[in-house]
Design a protein around this motif. Structure first.
Motif: not given
Length: 175
Positions: A106-108, A89-93, A60-61, A79-80
């Protein structure tokens, strides 16, 4: 170098389905980049399908470029769920720290990404440092963010990639 090529070949051979919750600005580019790499993209933002979609996909990106309260809920759920079923999961902030809505706390809290990819300013904000925000552009050089990237990697327990004039890939103290 051989391992990198083997992984590229593996993606081409397996054509993994990659779930994306991404921003409207880059959605087409992201889909085309994944297709060019040999993967199969699916753009699925609806909260109602997250629980079923995530297990179907190999990764998931999440790209926070165009946030709203609905996509934040989908991102948290993705994410959960990815953590529950063992998918990376790849997170692009994108633009982290530009506004209080983009703090990502909140996301983390919902789960752990395996990779975080951002520019120097975004990584520094995520590491808890104060820096001038220029929105989606970095006000810092990637090399100035090295210690922040190390700290973020250790705190979250993930690989941190910093884009810039010199790209960095950090895992703990390893660069």
């Amino acid at each position: 170098k051989e391992l990198v090529w083997e992984n590229i070949q593996r993606v081409r051979n397996e054509a993994p389905l990659v779930h994306n919750i991404t921003n409207a600005v880059v959605m087409n580019n992201t889909a085309n980049a994944l297709l060019a790499a040999g993967a199969s993209p699916i753009m699925a933002h609806a909260l109602e399908e997250i629980d079923e979609m995530v297990p179907l996909c190999r990764a998931t990106v999440i790209n926070i470029g165009t946030l709203d309260r609905f996509t934040v809920e989908s991102m948290k759920a993705a994410i959960r769920r990815a953590n529950e079923v063992g998918r990376p999961v790849v997170l692009d902030p994108v633009g982290a720290g530009a506004t209080s809505f983009r703090t990502l706390q909140e996301i983390l809290v919902s789960g752990k990404p395996q990779f975080i990819r951002g520019n120097a300013s975004e990584i520094m904000v995520m590491a808890g440092l104060s820096t001038r925000s220029k929105g989606v552009d970095s006000s810092e050089s990637s090399l100035n963010s090295l210690e922040a990237a190390k700290a973020l990697s250790k705190r979250v327990g993930c690989i941190v990639c910093v884009s810039g004039e010199t790209d960095l890939v950090v895992e703990g103290d390893r660069v």
